[in-house]
Design a protein around this motif. Structure first.
Motif, PDB file in Angstrom:
ATOM      1  N   PRO A  18      -4.923   3.884  59.955  1.00  0.00           N
ATOM      2  CA  PRO A  18      -5.220   4.377  61.294  1.00  0.00           C
ATOM      3  C   PRO A  18      -4.288   5.507  61.729  1.00  0.00           C
ATOM      4  O   PRO A  18      -3.086   5.479  61.451  1.00  0.00           O
ATOM      5  CB  PRO A  18      -5.016   3.139  62.171  1.00  0.00           C
ATOM      6  N   ILE A  19      -4.866   6.492  62.406  1.00  0.00           N
ATOM      7  CA  ILE A  19      -4.078   7.580  62.998  1.00  0.00           C
ATOM      8  C   ILE A  19      -3.844   7.227  64.466  1.00  0.00           C
ATOM      9  O   ILE A  19      -4.792   7.036  65.231  1.00  0.00           O
ATOM     10  CB  ILE A  19      -4.813   8.928  62.882  1.00  0.00           C
ATOM     11  N   ALA A  25      -2.451  12.593  60.653  1.00  0.00           N
ATOM     12  CA  ALA A  25      -2.938  11.940  59.435  1.00  0.00           C
ATOM     13  C   ALA A  25      -1.809  11.770  58.421  1.00  0.00           C
ATOM     14  O   ALA A  25      -1.758  10.768  57.703  1.00  0.00           O
ATOM     15  CB  ALA A  25      -4.081  12.748  58.824  1.00  0.00           C
ATOM     16  N   ALA A  26      -0.898  12.717  58.376  1.00  0.00           N
ATOM     17  CA  ALA A  26       0.247  12.602  57.460  1.00  0.00           C
ATOM     18  C   ALA A  26       1.095  11.383  57.812  1.00  0.00           C
ATOM     19  O   ALA A  26       1.572  10.670  56.920  1.00  0.00           O
ATOM     20  CB  ALA A  26       1.096  13.870  57.520  1.00  0.00           C
ATOM     21  N   ALA A  32       0.876   3.958  55.516  1.00  0.00           N
ATOM     22  CA  ALA A  32       0.112   3.177  54.541  1.00  0.00           C
ATOM     23  C   ALA A  32       0.964   2.886  53.303  1.00  0.00           C
ATOM     24  O   ALA A  32       0.983   1.756  52.797  1.00  0.00           O
ATOM     25  CB  ALA A  32      -1.164   3.912  54.155  1.00  0.00           C
ATOM     26  N   VAL A  33       1.667   3.900  52.820  1.00  0.00           N
ATOM     27  CA  VAL A  33       2.534   3.707  51.655  1.00  0.00           C
ATOM     28  C   VAL A  33       3.651   2.717  51.975  1.00  0.00           C
ATOM     29  O   VAL A  33       3.945   1.801  51.191  1.00  0.00           O
ATOM     30  CB  VAL A  33       3.123   5.055  51.188  1.00  0.00           C
ATOM     31  N   ILE A  58      -9.159   7.581  61.584  1.00  0.00           N
ATOM     32  CA  ILE A  58      -9.031   6.941  60.267  1.00  0.00           C
ATOM     33  C   ILE A  58      -8.775   8.004  59.205  1.00  0.00           C
ATOM     34  O   ILE A  58      -9.539   8.968  59.083  1.00  0.00           O
ATOM     35  CB  ILE A  58     -10.302   6.137  59.927  1.00  0.00           C
ATOM     36  N   ALA A  59      -7.707   7.827  58.431  1.00  0.00           N
ATOM     37  CA  ALA A  59      -7.282   8.852  57.479  1.00  0.00           C
ATOM     38  C   ALA A  59      -7.643   8.526  56.036  1.00  0.00           C
ATOM     39  O   ALA A  59      -7.089   9.127  55.113  1.00  0.00           O
ATOM     40  CB  ALA A  59      -5.769   9.065  57.590  1.00  0.00           C
ATOM     41  N   SER A  60      -8.572   7.582  55.827  1.00  0.00           N
ATOM     42  CA  SER A  60      -8.859   7.132  54.456  1.00  0.00           C
ATOM     43  C   SER A  60     -10.185   7.663  53.916  1.00  0.00           C
ATOM     44  O   SER A  60     -10.810   7.029  53.071  1.00  0.00           O
ATOM     45  CB  SER A  60      -8.872   5.601  54.406  1.00  0.00           C
ATOM     46  N   SER A  61     -10.624   8.835  54.375  1.00  0.00           N
ATOM     47  CA  SER A  61     -11.916   9.370  53.923  1.00  0.00           C
ATOM     48  C   SER A  61     -11.916   9.650  52.417  1.00  0.00           C
ATOM     49  O   SER A  61     -12.899   9.384  51.735  1.00  0.00           O
ATOM     50  CB  SER A  61     -12.275  10.641  54.700  1.00  0.00           C
ATOM     51  N   ALA A  62     -10.819  10.200  51.893  1.00  0.00           N
ATOM     52  CA  ALA A  62     -10.705  10.449  50.447  1.00  0.00           C
ATOM     53  C   ALA A  62     -10.044   9.225  49.809  1.00  0.00           C
ATOM     54  O   ALA A  62      -8.917   9.279  49.313  1.00  0.00           O
ATOM     55  CB  ALA A  62      -9.906  11.711  50.180  1.00  0.00           C
ATOM     56  N   THR A  63     -10.781   8.122  49.805  1.00  0.00           N
ATOM     57  CA  THR A  63     -10.218   6.819  49.447  1.00  0.00           C
ATOM     58  C   THR A  63      -9.620   6.802  48.050  1.00  0.00           C
ATOM     59  O   THR A  63      -8.531   6.252  47.838  1.00  0.00           O
ATOM     60  CB  THR A  63     -11.315   5.736  49.562  1.00  0.00           C
TER      61      THR A  63
END
Length: 337
Positions: A18-19, A25-26, A32-33, A58-63
């Motif tokens: 989540p942003i 997004a960064a 997440a890491v 949501i920043a996970s588009s390029a999953t």
């Protein structure tokens, strides 16, 4: 029917990356890491991310890219997709991408497949390789991916390289009986999206178990269910933190989904009675409170479903509070000595 204790089953993490309001997004990817490294130390089994498109928060588009990034920054936890939305992709491309991931990180990659586009209709049209691609083709596309990742076939005219012979575990994701029956017929593990679509949970699990055929390496049905958990030291603190989750789902219902909002003292005035009902209905498989309360509620959920694994989404605005929530949850699932 034997009763399973929480310590008898596995626990995993579903991160929507989540942003937050005021962040980028960064920042979300960095969090997440950090979360993946944190839960790896706590003994969680998997860290999954989900494919969503055209969602500002949501920043996970390029999953697939993120799976590789997280896998590189961790060492033992399984990393995967919860899930890849197969109608958006050519099966060969999915097989090549996950075959590459499995080659880079042997024994640590999971491929969860869903049949929804993970976005709105207009964005789905922008994503599709073929305007005629349909969710109705999902079963044959799953089989296609499975075959590409299976035994090498030198006589085949089309092969996934890397991919063939990696045997990446494929999960079917769903919120209805369609995916449940498909997973059962194909002998694949099944993950139910009860963290946002709980209505058919019990029926779908029964359909899956009744239709299961051990056609692959999985000899018995294996069910994982998604739950939202927000744990804090007190009920009051957890209730406060949970308002970020309520605001996010309210945005989904209104069609105004945006960045994750900080918690508020009260939702009164932010939603009307019908919106509150709709949000709470979507979040029926959500457990909010002190460790004692959450543990009791999770045990009741496992008693009712007899799932083999739970995957926990924890929509908390403050990153430190989110890490703490997962620490508290991990204690419930520690194996007995």
């Amino acid at each position: 029917m034997s009763t399973k204790k929480l310590s008898d089953i596995s626990v995993s993490v579903l991160d929507l990356v989540p942003i937050q309001e005021g962040k980028t997004a960064a920042d979300a990817i960095k969090n997440a890491v950090d979360l993946a490294q944190h839960v790896e130390k706590l003994g969680y089994r998997r860290f999954w991310m989900a494919e969503h498109h055209n969602f500002p928060g949501i920043a996970s588009s390029a999953t697939t890219v993120l799976i590789g990034h997280v896998a590189r920054e961790t060492s033992t936890i399984r990393v995967g997709s919860g899930g890849i939305m197969l109608p958006n992709h050519a099966p060969l491309v999915v097989a090549e991408q996950f075959g590459t991931l499995a080659t880079l990180f042997p024994g640590r990659i999971d491929l969860g497949l869903g049949r929804a586009p993970g976005t709105d209709g207009l964005t789905a049209m922008a994503l599709r390789r073929d305007q005629h691609q349909s969710v109705d083709e999902f079963p044959q596309n799953v089989v296609e991916v499975y075959n590409y990742l299976g035994d090498p076939d030198p006589s085949s005219k089309v092969r996934a390289v890397p991919g063939e012979g990696t045997y990446v575990p494929i999960w079917i994701l769903g919120s209805s009986t369609f995916g449940a029956q498909l997973a059962g017929m194909l002998g694949m593990p099944y993950a139910f999206a009860s963290h946002f679509a709980p209505t058919m949970l019990h029926h779908a699990i029964q359909v899956y178990r009744d239709s299961f055929k051990p056609v692959g390496s999985l000899k018995e049905p294996y069910v994982m269910a998604g739950v939202n958990v927000i744990a804090a030291d007190t009920d009051e603190k957890a209730d406060y933190l949970a308002t970020s989750m309520y605001q996010s789902f309210l945005g989904v219902i209104r069609g105004t989904a945006g960045l994750m909002k900080p918690p508020v003292e009260s939702m009164n005035g932010l939603w009307d009675a019908s919106e509150q009902y709709a949000v709470q209905n979507m979040l029926r498989c959500s457990f909010v409170g002190s460790p004692e309360k959450v543990k009791e509620d999770l045990q009741k959920f496992v008693d009712q479903t007899q799932v083999d694994e739970v995957i926990v989404a924890s929509s908390i605005y403050d990153h430190a509070a989110r890490l703490h929530s997962y620490e508290l949850i991990a204690d419930f699932f520690k194996k007995s000595a």
